[in-house]
Structure formats: structure tokens, C-alpha cells
Design a protein around this motif. Structure first.
Motif, PDB file in Angstrom:
ATOM      1  N   MET A   1       7.186  -4.194  -2.036  1.00  0.00           N
ATOM      2  CA  MET A   1       5.922  -4.361  -1.633  1.00  0.00           C
ATOM      3  C   MET A   1       5.632  -3.997  -0.017  1.00  0.00           C
ATOM      4  O   MET A   1       4.690  -3.406   0.487  1.00  0.00           O
ATOM      5  N   VAL A   2       6.934  -4.462   0.607  1.00  0.00           N
ATOM      6  CA  VAL A   2       6.799  -4.122   2.087  1.00  0.00           C
ATOM      7  C   VAL A   2       6.766  -2.589   2.345  1.00  0.00           C
ATOM      8  O   VAL A   2       5.958  -2.127   3.228  1.00  0.00           O
ATOM      9  N   GLU A   3       7.570  -1.852   1.434  1.00  0.00           N
ATOM     10  CA  GLU A   3       7.628  -0.433   1.208  1.00  0.00           C
ATOM     11  C   GLU A   3       6.000   0.241   1.089  1.00  0.00           C
ATOM     12  O   GLU A   3       5.849   1.195   1.787  1.00  0.00           O
ATOM     13  N   ARG A   4       5.671  -0.460   0.153  1.00  0.00           N
ATOM     14  CA  ARG A   4       4.199   0.117  -0.184  1.00  0.00           C
ATOM     15  C   ARG A   4       3.297  -0.250   1.019  1.00  0.00           C
ATOM     16  O   ARG A   4       2.478   0.693   1.295  1.00  0.00           O
ATOM     17  N   GLU A   5       3.356  -1.317   1.592  1.00  0.00           N
ATOM     18  CA  GLU A   5       2.604  -1.529   2.801  1.00  0.00           C
ATOM     19  C   GLU A   5       2.820  -0.583   3.951  1.00  0.00           C
ATOM     20  O   GLU A   5       1.952  -0.259   4.743  1.00  0.00           O
ATOM     21  N   ALA A   6       4.048  -0.459   4.118  1.00  0.00           N
ATOM     22  CA  ALA A   6       4.465   0.618   5.060  1.00  0.00           C
ATOM     23  C   ALA A   6       3.910   1.954   4.725  1.00  0.00           C
ATOM     24  O   ALA A   6       3.547   2.667   5.777  1.00  0.00           O
ATOM     25  N   ASP A   7       3.867   2.413   3.617  1.00  0.00           N
ATOM     26  CA  ASP A   7       3.347   3.644   3.174  1.00  0.00           C
ATOM     27  C   ASP A   7       1.966   3.676   3.570  1.00  0.00           C
ATOM     28  O   ASP A   7       1.168   4.646   3.888  1.00  0.00           O
ATOM     29  N   GLU A   8       1.189   2.631   2.985  1.00  0.00           N
ATOM     30  CA  GLU A   8      -0.227   2.363   3.298  1.00  0.00           C
ATOM     31  C   GLU A   8      -0.494   2.551   4.985  1.00  0.00           C
ATOM     32  O   GLU A   8      -1.428   3.159   5.330  1.00  0.00           O
ATOM     33  N   VAL A   9       0.362   1.749   5.572  1.00  0.00           N
ATOM     34  CA  VAL A   9       0.149   1.864   7.144  1.00  0.00           C
ATOM     35  C   VAL A   9       0.620   3.333   7.451  1.00  0.00           C
ATOM     36  O   VAL A   9      -0.372   3.726   8.577  1.00  0.00           O
ATOM     37  N   GLY A  10       1.392   4.138   6.959  1.00  0.00           N
ATOM     38  CA  GLY A  10       1.691   5.278   7.446  1.00  0.00           C
ATOM     39  C   GLY A  10       0.508   6.315   7.143  1.00  0.00           C
ATOM     40  O   GLY A  10      -0.027   7.194   7.815  1.00  0.00           O
ATOM     41  N   VAL A  11      -0.248   5.943   5.969  1.00  0.00           N
ATOM     42  CA  VAL A  11      -1.207   6.566   5.522  1.00  0.00           C
ATOM     43  C   VAL A  11      -2.395   6.587   6.481  1.00  0.00           C
ATOM     44  O   VAL A  11      -3.293   7.422   7.155  1.00  0.00           O
ATOM     45  N   LEU A  12      -2.643   5.051   6.955  1.00  0.00           N
ATOM     46  CA  LEU A  12      -3.698   4.752   7.717  1.00  0.00           C
ATOM     47  C   LEU A  12      -3.681   5.329   9.109  1.00  0.00           C
ATOM     48  O   LEU A  12      -4.584   5.874   9.920  1.00  0.00           O
ATOM     49  N   ILE A  13      -2.222   5.553   9.635  1.00  0.00           N
ATOM     50  CA  ILE A  13      -1.626   6.283  11.134  1.00  0.00           C
ATOM     51  C   ILE A  13      -2.033   7.626  10.906  1.00  0.00           C
ATOM     52  O   ILE A  13      -2.832   8.086  11.888  1.00  0.00           O
ATOM     53  N   ASN A  14      -1.941   8.352   9.970  1.00  0.00           N
ATOM     54  CA  ASN A  14      -1.966   9.410   9.434  1.00  0.00           C
ATOM     55  C   ASN A  14      -3.675   9.800   9.620  1.00  0.00           C
ATOM     56  O   ASN A  14      -4.106  10.799  10.255  1.00  0.00           O
ATOM     57  N   ASN A  15      -4.488   9.160   8.946  1.00  0.00           N
ATOM     58  CA  ASN A  15      -5.943   9.256   8.982  1.00  0.00           C
ATOM     59  C   ASN A  15      -6.381   8.882  10.357  1.00  0.00           C
ATOM     60  O   ASN A  15      -7.213   9.657  10.778  1.00  0.00           O
ATOM     61  N   LEU A  16      -5.978   7.978  10.904  1.00  0.00           N
ATOM     62  CA  LEU A  16      -6.427   7.797  12.261  1.00  0.00           C
ATOM     63  C   LEU A  16      -6.082   8.939  13.431  1.00  0.00           C
ATOM     64  O   LEU A  16      -6.872   9.086  14.026  1.00  0.00           O
ATOM     65  N   ARG A  17      -4.827   9.318  13.173  1.00  0.00           N
ATOM     66  CA  ARG A  17      -4.373  10.500  14.009  1.00  0.00           C
ATOM     67  C   ARG A  17      -5.385  11.751  14.024  1.00  0.00           C
ATOM     68  O   ARG A  17      -5.521  12.236  14.512  1.00  0.00           O
ATOM     69  N   ASN A  18      -5.653  11.884  12.434  1.00  0.00           N
ATOM     70  CA  ASN A  18      -6.488  13.078  12.068  1.00  0.00           C
ATOM     71  C   ASN A  18      -7.910  12.807  12.813  1.00  0.00           C
ATOM     72  O   ASN A  18      -8.447  13.842  13.152  1.00  0.00           O
ATOM     73  N   ARG A  19      -8.314  11.599  12.532  1.00  0.00           N
ATOM     74  CA  ARG A  19      -9.788  11.451  13.394  1.00  0.00           C
ATOM     75  C   ARG A  19      -9.725  11.572  14.580  1.00  0.00           C
ATOM     76  O   ARG A  19     -10.545  12.257  15.345  1.00  0.00           O
ATOM     77  N   LEU A  20      -8.654  10.947  15.433  1.00  0.00           N
ATOM     78  CA  LEU A  20      -8.371  11.041  16.561  1.00  0.00           C
ATOM     79  C   LEU A  20      -8.233  12.788  17.131  1.00  0.00           C
ATOM     80  O   LEU A  20      -8.964  12.995  18.161  1.00  0.00           O
ATOM     81  N   ALA A  21      -7.612  13.275  16.421  1.00  0.00           N
ATOM     82  CA  ALA A  21      -7.388  14.738  16.430  1.00  0.00           C
ATOM     83  C   ALA A  21      -8.925  15.492  16.444  1.00  0.00           C
ATOM     84  O   ALA A  21      -9.379  16.396  17.199  1.00  0.00           O
ATOM     85  N   ASN A  22      -9.892  15.082  15.605  1.00  0.00           N
ATOM     86  CA  ASN A  22     -11.025  15.637  15.364  1.00  0.00           C
ATOM     87  C   ASN A  22     -11.878  15.229  16.387  1.00  0.00           C
ATOM     88  O   ASN A  22     -12.553  16.094  17.065  1.00  0.00           O
ATOM     89  N   ILE A  23     -11.753  13.880  16.942  1.00  0.00           N
ATOM     90  CA  ILE A  23     -12.588  13.668  17.805  1.00  0.00           C
ATOM     91  C   ILE A  23     -12.025  14.314  19.406  1.00  0.00           C
ATOM     92  O   ILE A  23     -13.060  14.791  20.100  1.00  0.00           O
ATOM     93  N   ASP A  24     -10.727  14.704  19.339  1.00  0.00           N
ATOM     94  CA  ASP A  24     -10.038  15.204  20.520  1.00  0.00           C
ATOM     95  C   ASP A  24     -10.758  16.739  20.716  1.00  0.00           C
ATOM     96  O   ASP A  24     -10.967  17.390  21.639  1.00  0.00           O
TER      97      ASP A  24
END
Length: 160
Positions: free
Chosen positions: A117-140
Motif C-alpha cells: 500500500m505504501v509503495e502504491r501511495e509512493a507511486d501515486e505521489v511520484g505520478v503527482l510530482i511528475n504531473n505537477l512538474r510538467n504543469r510547472l514546466a508548462n507554466i514556465d
């Protein structure tokens, strides 16, 4: 087995001693065995008494053997009972060890599930970070694009 009793027939006196050692043998019977009367010898009463004495000794010997066998059997029964108790105690300990192992296996399965479960949550957090990074890259990139437009506009104005 009874041959050892035949050896004592050598004299009347020996027979009398054996008869006196037996419980329940009276002094009168000992006198009868010691006095070989003429009429006793003729009909074989003395020999009959000696044979009876030897048979009594044989019966006593067999009784002693039976007592010894009973004692041995009793001892074996006690040893078997002791072993049975020891085996039951070992079995109980093994059952407890088995229960402990099963409990530990359940604990390991629970930990494995929690880790998954923790590993799945970590994967979800990783996906969220990538999405946010991509959004920040788009904003940038939008900010960079706007900065370039502003710079282009500034550069295209005549200097006054």
C-alpha cells in the motif's frame, strides 16, 4: 526349570531343612519327613511328601517369577506413562511453536500488504510530482514565452 528341585532328593535331612524354610510347614510334617517308617517306605509316603515339598517349592518359585514379571510390567507401564507425558508436553510445545509461526506468517503478510500500500501511495505521489512538474514546466514555458514577447515588444519600440 524344575530340574533344580530334583537335586535335593539325596537325603531326608536336606528335605527336612527345605520343608522348614517354607511358610505354613509344620513341625509335625517335618518329623514325618525325617522318620522313614517301615510302613511309610513300603507305600512311598516319604517320597510323596518329598515330591509335594518340591512341588510347593516349584509353585513358590513360579509365584516369585510371576511377582517379578508383575513388577517389571508395572515398571514398564510407569516408564511408558512417563514417556507419554513427555511426548504430550513436546506435542503441546510444538503446537505452540506452530501457532507462533502462523502468527508470524500473518504478521509478515500484513507487513507485506502495508508495504504494498505504501509503495502504491509512493507511486501515486511520484505520478503527482511528475504531473505537477510538467504543469510547472508548462507554466514556465508560458512565462518564458510571455517574457520573450515582452522583450520583443520592448526591443521593437524606438528608443526615445
Amino acid at each position: 526349570m524344575f530340574e533344580k528341585f530334583k537335586k535335593g532328593e539325596s537325603t531326608q535331612q536336606d528335605a527336612g531343612m527345605m520343608e522348614q524354610e517354607k511358610p505354613g510347614f509344620t513341625a509335625e510334617q517335618a518329623k514325618i519327613a525325617e522318620k522313614p517308617a517301615v510302613s511309610d517306605s513300603a507305600i512311598g509316603i516319604g517320597d510323596l511328601i518329598n515330591k509335594r515339598t518340591k512341588l510347593e517349592e516349584a509353585i513358590d518359585y513360579v509365584g516369585l517369577m510371576i511377582k517379578n514379571l508383575k513388577d517389571k510390567r508395572t515398571k514398564l507401564e510407569k516408564e511408558i506413562e512417563d514417556e507419554s507425558v513427555d511426548i504430550k508436553n513436546l506435542k503441546e510445545k510444538l503446537v505452540k511453536v506452530g501457532e507462533y509461526i502462523e502468527e508470524e506468517n500473518r504478521g509478515i503478510r500484513d507487513l507485506s500488504n502495508k508495504r504494498s500500500m505504501v509503495e502504491r501511495e509512493a507511486d501515486e505521489v511520484g505520478v503527482l510530482i511528475n504531473n505537477l512538474r510538467n504543469r510547472l514546466a508548462n507554466i514556465d514555458s508560458v512565462v518564458e514565452s510571455e517574457a520573450n514577447k515582452v522583450k520583443t515588444i520592448k526591443d521593437s519600440r524606438p528608443e526615445a
